[in-house]
Motif scaffolding. Structure first.
Motif, PDB file in Angstrom:
ATOM      1  N   ILE A   1       0.866  -1.172   0.000  1.00  0.00           N
ATOM      2  CA  ILE A   1       0.000   0.000   0.000  1.00  0.00           C
ATOM      3  C   ILE A   1       0.908   1.229   0.000  1.00  0.00           C
ATOM      4  CG2 ILE A   1      -0.240  -0.018   2.511  1.00  0.00           C
ATOM      5  CD1 ILE A   1      -3.112   1.009   2.082  1.00  0.00           C
ATOM      6  N   SER A   2       0.582   2.174  -0.843  1.00  0.00           N
ATOM      7  CA  SER A   2       1.401   3.384  -0.914  1.00  0.00           C
ATOM      8  C   SER A   2       1.034   4.325   0.224  1.00  0.00           C
ATOM      9  CB  SER A   2       1.195   4.081  -2.258  1.00  0.00           C
ATOM     10  OG  SER A   2      -0.090   4.677  -2.307  1.00  0.00           O
ATOM     11  N   PHE A   3       1.894   5.294   0.453  1.00  0.00           N
ATOM     12  CA  PHE A   3       1.610   6.283   1.483  1.00  0.00           C
ATOM     13  C   PHE A   3       0.338   7.060   1.148  1.00  0.00           C
ATOM     14  CE2 PHE A   3       1.886  10.555   3.250  1.00  0.00           C
ATOM     15  CZ  PHE A   3       1.933  10.244   4.602  1.00  0.00           C
ATOM     16  N   MET A   4       0.146   7.380  -0.143  1.00  0.00           N
ATOM     17  CA  MET A   4      -1.046   8.116  -0.562  1.00  0.00           C
ATOM     18  C   MET A   4      -2.309   7.298  -0.312  1.00  0.00           C
ATOM     19  SD  MET A   4      -2.340  10.889  -1.524  1.00  0.00           S
ATOM     20  CE  MET A   4      -0.947  11.853  -2.033  1.00  0.00           C
ATOM     21  N   GLN A   5      -2.274   6.006  -0.585  1.00  0.00           N
ATOM     22  CA  GLN A   5      -3.427   5.146  -0.314  1.00  0.00           C
ATOM     23  C   GLN A   5      -3.712   5.112   1.187  1.00  0.00           C
ATOM     24  OE1 GLN A   5      -1.693   1.732  -2.315  1.00  0.00           O
ATOM     25  NE2 GLN A   5      -3.503   1.611  -3.649  1.00  0.00           N
ATOM     26  N   LEU A   6      -2.659   5.010   1.979  1.00  0.00           N
ATOM     27  CA  LEU A   6      -2.821   5.007   3.435  1.00  0.00           C
ATOM     28  C   LEU A   6      -3.427   6.312   3.918  1.00  0.00           C
ATOM     29  CD1 LEU A   6      -2.380   3.648   6.184  1.00  0.00           C
ATOM     30  CD2 LEU A   6      -0.082   4.653   6.194  1.00  0.00           C
ATOM     31  N   LEU A   7      -2.940   7.418   3.389  1.00  0.00           N
ATOM     32  CA  LEU A   7      -3.467   8.726   3.772  1.00  0.00           C
ATOM     33  C   LEU A   7      -4.947   8.847   3.403  1.00  0.00           C
ATOM     34  CD1 LEU A   7      -2.947  11.538   4.931  1.00  0.00           C
ATOM     35  CD2 LEU A   7      -2.248  12.247   2.627  1.00  0.00           C
ATOM     36  N   LEU A   8      -5.289   8.452   2.188  1.00  0.00           N
ATOM     37  CA  LEU A   8      -6.693   8.510   1.766  1.00  0.00           C
ATOM     38  C   LEU A   8      -7.576   7.613   2.624  1.00  0.00           C
ATOM     39  CD1 LEU A   8      -6.376   8.581  -2.126  1.00  0.00           C
ATOM     40  CD2 LEU A   8      -7.094  10.447  -0.630  1.00  0.00           C
ATOM     41  N   LEU A   9      -7.113   6.407   2.910  1.00  0.00           N
ATOM     42  CA  LEU A   9      -7.884   5.497   3.764  1.00  0.00           C
ATOM     43  C   LEU A   9      -8.028   6.063   5.183  1.00  0.00           C
ATOM     44  CD1 LEU A   9      -6.572   2.037   2.585  1.00  0.00           C
ATOM     45  CD2 LEU A   9      -8.966   2.779   2.566  1.00  0.00           C
ATOM     46  N   ALA A  10      -6.980   6.673   5.703  1.00  0.00           N
ATOM     47  CA  ALA A  10      -7.040   7.246   7.052  1.00  0.00           C
ATOM     48  C   ALA A  10      -8.049   8.388   7.118  1.00  0.00           C
ATOM     49  CB  ALA A  10      -5.654   7.733   7.476  1.00  0.00           C
ATOM     50  N   LEU A  11      -7.986   9.283   6.143  1.00  0.00           N
ATOM     51  CA  LEU A  11      -8.941  10.393   6.117  1.00  0.00           C
ATOM     52  C   LEU A  11     -10.366   9.898   5.895  1.00  0.00           C
ATOM     53  CD1 LEU A  11      -6.843  12.957   4.072  1.00  0.00           C
ATOM     54  CD2 LEU A  11      -7.569  13.202   6.467  1.00  0.00           C
ATOM     55  N   ALA A  12     -10.525   8.928   5.012  1.00  0.00           N
ATOM     56  CA  ALA A  12     -11.857   8.359   4.753  1.00  0.00           C
ATOM     57  C   ALA A  12     -12.396   7.668   5.994  1.00  0.00           C
ATOM     58  CB  ALA A  12     -11.799   7.387   3.575  1.00  0.00           C
ATOM     59  N   SER A  13     -11.546   6.939   6.686  1.00  0.00           N
ATOM     60  CA  SER A  13     -11.967   6.252   7.908  1.00  0.00           C
ATOM     61  C   SER A  13     -12.375   7.249   8.986  1.00  0.00           C
ATOM     62  CB  SER A  13     -10.831   5.363   8.419  1.00  0.00           C
ATOM     63  OG  SER A  13     -11.195   4.770   9.629  1.00  0.00           O
ATOM     64  N   PHE A  14     -11.600   8.318   9.112  1.00  0.00           N
ATOM     65  CA  PHE A  14     -11.926   9.387  10.061  1.00  0.00           C
ATOM     66  C   PHE A  14     -13.318   9.940   9.776  1.00  0.00           C
ATOM     67  CE2 PHE A  14     -11.942  14.100  10.219  1.00  0.00           C
ATOM     68  CZ  PHE A  14     -12.049  14.270  11.589  1.00  0.00           C
ATOM     69  N   ARG A  15     -13.573  10.280   8.512  1.00  0.00           N
ATOM     70  CA  ARG A  15     -14.860  10.878   8.162  1.00  0.00           C
ATOM     71  C   ARG A  15     -16.010   9.879   8.268  1.00  0.00           C
ATOM     72  NH1 ARG A  15     -18.192  13.234   9.259  1.00  0.00           N
ATOM     73  NH2 ARG A  15     -19.616  14.390   7.952  1.00  0.00           N
ATOM     74  N   PHE A  16     -15.776   8.641   7.837  1.00  0.00           N
ATOM     75  CA  PHE A  16     -16.801   7.594   7.915  1.00  0.00           C
ATOM     76  C   PHE A  16     -17.185   7.322   9.372  1.00  0.00           C
ATOM     77  CE2 PHE A  16     -17.868   2.889   7.223  1.00  0.00           C
ATOM     78  CZ  PHE A  16     -19.140   3.161   6.772  1.00  0.00           C
ATOM     79  N   THR A  17     -16.192   7.284  10.238  1.00  0.00           N
ATOM     80  CA  THR A  17     -16.450   7.052  11.666  1.00  0.00           C
ATOM     81  C   THR A  17     -17.276   8.186  12.249  1.00  0.00           C
ATOM     82  OG1 THR A  17     -14.412   5.790  11.873  1.00  0.00           O
ATOM     83  CG2 THR A  17     -15.385   6.632  13.914  1.00  0.00           C
ATOM     84  N   ARG A  18     -16.900   9.412  11.957  1.00  0.00           N
ATOM     85  CA  ARG A  18     -17.665  10.562  12.466  1.00  0.00           C
ATOM     86  C   ARG A  18     -19.085  10.563  11.908  1.00  0.00           C
ATOM     87  NH1 ARG A  18     -15.542  13.980  15.739  1.00  0.00           N
ATOM     88  NH2 ARG A  18     -17.146  15.519  15.318  1.00  0.00           N
ATOM     89  N   LEU A  19     -19.222  10.160  10.668  1.00  0.00           N
ATOM     90  CA  LEU A  19     -20.546  10.064  10.051  1.00  0.00           C
ATOM     91  C   LEU A  19     -21.431   9.094  10.826  1.00  0.00           C
ATOM     92  CD1 LEU A  19     -22.261  10.865   7.510  1.00  0.00           C
ATOM     93  CD2 LEU A  19     -21.365   8.798   6.457  1.00  0.00           C
ATOM     94  N   ILE A  20     -20.892   7.961  11.185  1.00  0.00           N
ATOM     95  CA  ILE A  20     -21.659   6.941  11.903  1.00  0.00           C
ATOM     96  C   ILE A  20     -21.936   7.340  13.349  1.00  0.00           C
ATOM     97  CG2 ILE A  20     -21.573   4.576  12.799  1.00  0.00           C
ATOM     98  CD1 ILE A  20     -19.943   3.874  10.269  1.00  0.00           C
ATOM     99  N   VAL A  21     -20.941   7.879  14.041  1.00  0.00           N
ATOM    100  CA  VAL A  21     -21.052   8.119  15.480  1.00  0.00           C
ATOM    101  C   VAL A  21     -21.724   9.441  15.828  1.00  0.00           C
ATOM    102  CG1 VAL A  21     -19.711   8.407  17.615  1.00  0.00           C
ATOM    103  CG2 VAL A  21     -19.054   6.654  15.973  1.00  0.00           C
ATOM    104  N   PHE A  22     -21.498  10.501  15.040  1.00  0.00           N
ATOM    105  CA  PHE A  22     -21.931  11.829  15.464  1.00  0.00           C
ATOM    106  C   PHE A  22     -22.932  12.540  14.557  1.00  0.00           C
ATOM    107  CE2 PHE A  22     -17.581  11.524  17.312  1.00  0.00           C
ATOM    108  CZ  PHE A  22     -17.959  11.527  18.642  1.00  0.00           C
ATOM    109  N   ASP A  23     -22.878  12.319  13.270  1.00  0.00           N
ATOM    110  CA  ASP A  23     -23.640  13.168  12.351  1.00  0.00           C
ATOM    111  C   ASP A  23     -25.149  12.970  12.445  1.00  0.00           C
ATOM    112  OD1 ASP A  23     -21.225  14.133  11.572  1.00  0.00           O
ATOM    113  OD2 ASP A  23     -21.361  13.481   9.489  1.00  0.00           O
ATOM    114  N   LYS A  24     -25.865  14.063  12.262  1.00  0.00           N
ATOM    115  CA  LYS A  24     -27.322  14.080  12.355  1.00  0.00           C
ATOM    116  C   LYS A  24     -27.970  13.181  11.299  1.00  0.00           C
ATOM    117  CE  LYS A  24     -30.937  16.388  14.096  1.00  0.00           C
ATOM    118  NZ  LYS A  24     -31.367  16.101  15.441  1.00  0.00           N
ATOM    119  N   ILE A  25     -27.383  13.140  10.102  1.00  0.00           N
ATOM    120  CA  ILE A  25     -28.025  12.389   9.017  1.00  0.00           C
ATOM    121  C   ILE A  25     -28.028  10.879   9.243  1.00  0.00           C
ATOM    122  CG2 ILE A  25     -27.566  14.172   7.295  1.00  0.00           C
ATOM    123  CD1 ILE A  25     -25.410  12.314   6.144  1.00  0.00           C
ATOM    124  N   THR A  26     -27.201  10.397  10.160  1.00  0.00           N
ATOM    125  CA  THR A  26     -27.187   8.956  10.453  1.00  0.00           C
ATOM    126  C   THR A  26     -27.796   8.647  11.825  1.00  0.00           C
ATOM    127  OG1 THR A  26     -24.922   9.147  11.265  1.00  0.00           O
ATOM    128  CG2 THR A  26     -25.210   8.431   8.985  1.00  0.00           C
TER     129      THR A  26
END
Length: 118
Positions: free
Chosen positions: A3-28
């Motif tokens: 896995i490249s550093f860029m893939q890791l960075l994208l996955l980390a940012l996506a995971s951060f946002r996906f987690t917040r979407l599930i745990v905190f956001d009003k729409i979920t």
């Protein structure tokens, strides 16, 4: 598995946002509601505060405990995104990119709000 550093960075940012979407956001909120009980309390100023506590028994309690823990949900969110990215890379790439951009935007907004608020 490479896995490249860029893939890791994208996955980390996506995971951060996906987690917040599930745990905190009003729409979920509708996804979280079946696993929590709503408790109202009056604070010292006489204002009503609402708390959410996990259900008391069974799978609903387990899911409520999981969803109330940002770190726990983060592990599962990361596992889902990594798994999807390896199993269905063509479908996962735009989803991960969108979540990563949204995650970076959230981080930038937090930083800006921090400095504007001072």
């Amino acid at each position: 598995m490479k896995i490249s550093f860029m893939q890791l960075l994208l996955l980390a940012l996506a995971s951060f946002r996906f987690t917040r979407l599930i745990v905190f956001d009003k729409i979920t909120e509708f996804l979280r509601n079946p696993f929590f009980d709503e408790v109202e309390e009056v604070n010292a100023e006489g204002e009503v505060e609402i708390y959410y506590i996990p259900k008391k028994f069974g799978i609903r309690r387990f899911m409520g405990e999981l969803l109330s823990c940002y770190w726990c949900t983060g592990i599962w969110s990361s596992a889902i995104l990594v798994g999807i990215s390896f199993l269905f890379p063509v479908w996962a790439e735009p989803i991960i990119l969108i979540l990563a951009v949204a995650g970076m935007a959230a981080i930038i907004e937090t930083i800006i709000q921090y400095f504007i608020g001072k």
